[in-house]
Write a protein that holds these residues in place. Structure first.
Motif, PDB file in Angstrom:
ATOM      1  N   SER A 187       0.798  -1.237   0.000  1.00 26.35           N
ATOM      2  CA  SER A 187       0.000   0.000   0.000  1.00 26.35           C
ATOM      3  C   SER A 187       0.826   1.282   0.000  1.00 26.35           C
ATOM      4  O   SER A 187       0.428   2.278  -0.623  1.00 26.35           O
ATOM      5  N   VAL A 188       1.955   1.293   0.685  1.00 28.16           N
ATOM      6  CA  VAL A 188       2.707   2.541   0.855  1.00 28.16           C
ATOM      7  C   VAL A 188       3.808   2.688  -0.194  1.00 28.16           C
ATOM      8  O   VAL A 188       3.888   3.713  -0.886  1.00 28.16           O
ATOM      9  N   VAL A 189       4.664   1.669  -0.335  1.00 27.97           N
ATOM     10  CA  VAL A 189       5.809   1.763  -1.243  1.00 27.97           C
ATOM     11  C   VAL A 189       5.390   2.047  -2.693  1.00 27.97           C
ATOM     12  O   VAL A 189       6.028   2.881  -3.370  1.00 27.97           O
ATOM     13  N   PRO A 190       4.340   1.418  -3.253  1.00 28.89           N
ATOM     14  CA  PRO A 190       3.976   1.684  -4.650  1.00 28.89           C
ATOM     15  C   PRO A 190       3.670   3.149  -4.960  1.00 28.89           C
ATOM     16  O   PRO A 190       3.834   3.584  -6.113  1.00 28.89           O
ATOM     17  N   THR A 191       3.265   3.930  -3.964  1.00 35.69           N
ATOM     18  CA  THR A 191       2.946   5.353  -4.214  1.00 35.69           C
ATOM     19  C   THR A 191       4.193   6.169  -4.555  1.00 35.69           C
ATOM     20  O   THR A 191       4.084   7.267  -5.102  1.00 35.69           O
ATOM     21  N   PHE A 192       5.383   5.646  -4.247  1.00 37.48           N
ATOM     22  CA  PHE A 192       6.620   6.379  -4.505  1.00 37.48           C
ATOM     23  C   PHE A 192       7.323   5.907  -5.780  1.00 37.48           C
ATOM     24  O   PHE A 192       8.324   6.495  -6.182  1.00 37.48           O
ATOM     25  N   VAL A 193       6.804   4.860  -6.400  1.00 37.14           N
ATOM     26  CA  VAL A 193       7.476   4.288  -7.567  1.00 37.14           C
ATOM     27  C   VAL A 193       7.562   5.296  -8.709  1.00 37.14           C
ATOM     28  O   VAL A 193       8.636   5.511  -9.299  1.00 37.14           O
ATOM     29  N   VAL A 210      13.748  -3.035  -1.955  1.00 37.24           N
ATOM     30  CA  VAL A 210      12.403  -2.841  -1.407  1.00 37.24           C
ATOM     31  C   VAL A 210      11.381  -2.683  -2.537  1.00 37.24           C
ATOM     32  O   VAL A 210      10.272  -3.222  -2.462  1.00 37.24           O
ATOM     33  N   LEU A 211      11.734  -1.948  -3.592  1.00 39.42           N
ATOM     34  CA  LEU A 211      10.822  -1.770  -4.724  1.00 39.42           C
ATOM     35  C   LEU A 211      10.555  -3.102  -5.426  1.00 39.42           C
ATOM     36  O   LEU A 211       9.420  -3.382  -5.831  1.00 39.42           O
ATOM     37  N   ASN A 212      11.608  -3.901  -5.601  1.00 42.71           N
ATOM     38  CA  ASN A 212      11.422  -5.226  -6.218  1.00 42.71           C
ATOM     39  C   ASN A 212      10.541  -6.120  -5.350  1.00 42.71           C
ATOM     40  O   ASN A 212       9.699  -6.870  -5.850  1.00 42.71           O
ATOM     41  N   ALA A 213      10.760  -6.053  -4.023  1.00 43.64           N
ATOM     42  CA  ALA A 213       9.926  -6.837  -3.094  1.00 43.64           C
ATOM     43  C   ALA A 213       8.475  -6.392  -3.166  1.00 43.64           C
ATOM     44  O   ALA A 213       7.545  -7.217  -3.139  1.00 43.64           O
ATOM     45  N   SER A 214       8.262  -5.075  -3.284  1.00 45.07           N
ATOM     46  CA  SER A 214       6.904  -4.532  -3.397  1.00 45.07           C
ATOM     47  C   SER A 214       6.236  -4.995  -4.690  1.00 45.07           C
ATOM     48  O   SER A 214       5.071  -5.396  -4.699  1.00 45.07           O
ATOM     49  N   SER A 215       7.004  -4.959  -5.788  1.00 47.27           N
ATOM     50  CA  SER A 215       6.462  -5.406  -7.072  1.00 47.27           C
ATOM     51  C   SER A 215       6.108  -6.893  -7.039  1.00 47.27           C
ATOM     52  O   SER A 215       5.054  -7.314  -7.540  1.00 47.27           O
ATOM     53  N   PHE A 216       6.973  -7.679  -6.416  1.00 45.84           N
ATOM     54  CA  PHE A 216       6.715  -9.121  -6.305  1.00 45.84           C
ATOM     55  C   PHE A 216       5.457  -9.384  -5.494  1.00 45.84           C
ATOM     56  O   PHE A 216       4.621 -10.235  -5.857  1.00 45.84           O
ATOM     57  N   LEU A 378      11.024  -5.745  14.937  1.00 44.39           N
ATOM     58  CA  LEU A 378       9.916  -5.056  14.274  1.00 44.39           C
ATOM     59  C   LEU A 378      10.343  -3.653  13.837  1.00 44.39           C
ATOM     60  O   LEU A 378      10.065  -3.230  12.707  1.00 44.39           O
ATOM     61  N   ALA A 379      11.048  -2.961  14.732  1.00 47.23           N
ATOM     62  CA  ALA A 379      11.524  -1.616  14.392  1.00 47.23           C
ATOM     63  C   ALA A 379      12.521  -1.663  13.245  1.00 47.23           C
ATOM     64  O   ALA A 379      12.519  -0.780  12.361  1.00 47.23           O
ATOM     65  N   GLY A 380      13.362  -2.711  13.230  1.00 42.23           N
ATOM     66  CA  GLY A 380      14.345  -2.845  12.158  1.00 42.23           C
ATOM     67  C   GLY A 380      13.700  -3.077  10.801  1.00 42.23           C
ATOM     68  O   GLY A 380      14.121  -2.480   9.790  1.00 42.23           O
ATOM     69  N   LEU A 381      12.689  -3.928  10.739  1.00 43.72           N
ATOM     70  CA  LEU A 381      11.999  -4.194   9.471  1.00 43.72           C
ATOM     71  C   LEU A 381      11.307  -2.946   8.935  1.00 43.72           C
ATOM     72  O   LEU A 381      11.447  -2.595   7.751  1.00 43.72           O
ATOM     73  N   VAL A 382      10.547  -2.287   9.814  1.00 44.00           N
ATOM     74  CA  VAL A 382       9.833  -1.068   9.391  1.00 44.00           C
ATOM     75  C   VAL A 382      10.835   0.029   9.054  1.00 44.00           C
ATOM     76  O   VAL A 382      10.684   0.756   8.054  1.00 44.00           O
ATOM     77  N   GLY A 383      11.887   0.125   9.894  1.00 45.16           N
ATOM     78  CA  GLY A 383      12.900   1.158   9.659  1.00 45.16           C
ATOM     79  C   GLY A 383      13.613   0.974   8.332  1.00 45.16           C
ATOM     80  O   GLY A 383      13.938   1.956   7.643  1.00 45.16           O
ATOM     81  N   THR A 384      13.869  -0.276   7.946  1.00 53.53           N
ATOM     82  CA  THR A 384      14.536  -0.559   6.669  1.00 53.53           C
ATOM     83  C   THR A 384      13.690  -0.077   5.495  1.00 53.53           C
ATOM     84  O   THR A 384      14.208   0.551   4.541  1.00 53.53           O
ATOM     85  N   ILE A 385      12.399  -0.342   5.534  1.00 56.63           N
ATOM     86  CA  ILE A 385      11.498   0.075   4.448  1.00 56.63           C
ATOM     87  C   ILE A 385      11.405   1.596   4.388  1.00 56.63           C
ATOM     88  O   ILE A 385      11.482   2.202   3.302  1.00 56.63           O
ATOM     89  N   THR A 387      13.584   3.782   5.555  1.00 59.89           N
ATOM     90  CA  THR A 387      14.887   4.320   5.148  1.00 59.89           C
ATOM     91  C   THR A 387      15.092   4.199   3.640  1.00 59.89           C
ATOM     92  O   THR A 387      15.621   5.121   2.984  1.00 59.89           O
ATOM     93  N   SER A 388      14.647   3.064   3.065  1.00 57.60           N
ATOM     94  CA  SER A 388      14.798   2.856   1.616  1.00 57.60           C
ATOM     95  C   SER A 388      14.020   3.901   0.820  1.00 57.60           C
ATOM     96  O   SER A 388      14.385   4.203  -0.336  1.00 57.60           O
ATOM     97  N   ILE A 389      12.972   4.429   1.404  1.00 62.18           N
ATOM     98  CA  ILE A 389      12.173   5.461   0.726  1.00 62.18           C
ATOM     99  C   ILE A 389      12.752   6.853   0.994  1.00 62.18           C
ATOM    100  O   ILE A 389      12.804   7.713   0.103  1.00 62.18           O
ATOM    101  N   MET A 390      13.222   7.076   2.215  1.00 63.25           N
ATOM    102  CA  MET A 390      13.687   8.411   2.603  1.00 63.25           C
ATOM    103  C   MET A 390      14.998   8.797   1.927  1.00 63.25           C
ATOM    104  O   MET A 390      15.211   9.975   1.601  1.00 63.25           O
TER     105      MET A 390
END
Length: 401
Positions: A187-193, A210-216, A378-385, A387-390
């Motif tokens: 829901s969130v990552v595709p809006t930045f593609v 992260v983008l490839n994971a979102s597409s998959f 949990l913080a690491g997983l969310v933080g990674t996603i 960070t990949s956008i920021m």
């Protein structure tokens, strides 16, 4: 409870319909009490739509402990086993236990011993329960036997609850983490593609991942669901097959952190069960056979089988245990002392008390250790996603500036 289709006659004329009862005889009695003379009655076969589905033991351990406590109290108060069974069938909140008790009551009224009547319902009454009740019937101390059973299952319930509470938190956090990651990827990552495409620069490796994971996830989400279902089915199939369950139990016992706790819980269950059976004068070979089937761990069960064979050949009970890593020296030494002194039941009870305390302290330590680790995960997983956008967003802002 079974369902019966009937045809009968009443004062108002012919009657037909469906009645629910524990047996055909009980169904006829029910209809007779309503003033219906039964002409024809037959049981309706169960189908997938009408059958009550259950996973694991159909009766919760908590409900079974309450039943045993109440049963012991009623017998001690001078109420007959038949009447006590009838009262408990009405009081219990467990449908499966109620259904079994109604059938047991019917057998009791026909003169069948409680142990024989209970043995017909193996999913409800374990072989340990049946054999201890049989010993209580022979010794004439049914109230004491029921009290011992209640204490045994209470301790077993307490240990099981400790294990469940220790594992519940990491499982819950893991499910939440998976849900949050899937939500972010879908829901969130595709809006930045599109924004990153318009930027046209070289994206960082973490952002590409992260983008490839979102597409998959968007294209093949059904594969993820299928994989999870397949894993769930595979675990059930493995657990239901003795040969494969051995390797699953072996793996669980060898797991870091959790393995020792599960080993102690299984040993506590084994020693507590043996102690209860010996205290009720159940023969040692028969007691070992019972433990084999209810210990719920194939690694330990195989060693118990070897110990039984060792006894049958005139050797010591502890010989096979000393050769296996799953049995610590404490157990083998205490059992050996019990064999020499003739106090095997009390020695096993002491070992069970020790390991039950060990499980309690281990679960408390585990919960205090796992809670911060799971939060960090949990913080690491969310933080990674995030960070990949920021990171590319900062590059865009600098480029625009």
């Amino acid at each position: 409870m079974a369902r019966f289709k009937y045809q009968g006659r009443a004062k108002s004329g012919k009657k037909s319909g469906i009645v629910t009862a524990a047996s055909k005889r009980e169904a006829v009695v029910q209809l007779r009490d309503k003033g219906i003379k039964v002409l024809e009655i037959s049981e309706i076969p169960e189908t997938l739509l009408t059958k009550e589905l259950t996973l694991g033991n159909p009766v919760k351990l908590h409900d079974f402990v309450i039943y045993l406590r109440q049963f012991a109290t009623l017998i001690r108060a001078g109420i007959s086993i038949v009447e006590a069974t009838s009262i408990l069938a009405e009081q219990t909140e467990s449908k499966s236990l109620k259904r079994a008790l109604l059938l047991v009551e019917q057998d009791l009224r026909e003169g069948t011993p409680l142990s024989t009547a209970a043995a017909k319902h193996k999913k409800i009454f374990s072989s340990m329960f049946v054999n201890m009740i049989r010993a209580g019937e022979a010794g004439g101390n049914m109230d004491e036997t029921l009290e011992k059973l209640a204490v045994h299952f209470e301790k077993q319930h307490f240990t099981k609850q400790k294990i469940v509470s220790a594992l519940a938190y990491p499982v819950a956090v893991a499910i939440i983490a998976i849900g949050v990651v899937i939500f972010l990827l879908v829901s969130v990552v595709p809006t930045f593609v599109d924004m990153f495409k318009d930027f046209g620069g070289e994206l960082p490796a973490i952002t590409k991942f992260v983008l490839n994971a979102s597409s998959f996830m968007q294209k093949f989400w059904w594969l993820v669901v299928l994989f999870m279902v397949a894993c769930f089915v595979a675990i059930i199939l493995i657990r239901n097959n003795k040969s494969t369950k051995y390797y699953l139990d072996y793996f669980l016992l060898k797991m870091p952190i959790f393995g020792k706790m599960l080993q102690k819980a299984a040993l506590a269950r084994m020693t507590r069960t043996l102690s209860s059976l010996f205290a009720s004068s159940v023969p040692i070979l028969q007691a070992l056979s019972i433990v084999e089937s209810i210990v719920e761990n194939e690694v330990i069960a195989k060693v118990i089988v070897k110990s039984r064979h060792s006894l049958e050949q005139g050797r010591s009970l502890t010989e096979p245990m000393k050769e296996h890593w799953v049995f610590p020296p404490l157990i083998t030494q205490m059992i050996a002392i019990g064999e020499q002194t003739g106090a095997l039941d009390s020695m096993l009870a002491k070992v069970a008390d020790f390991y039950e305390r060990e499980v309690e302290s281990a679960t408390d330590r585990l919960k205090s250790l796992i809670e911060p680790l799971m939060i960090v995960l949990l913080a690491g997983l969310v933080g990674t996603i995030v960070t990949s956008i920021m990171i590319p967003m900062f590059d865009i802002f600098q480029h625009v500036g």
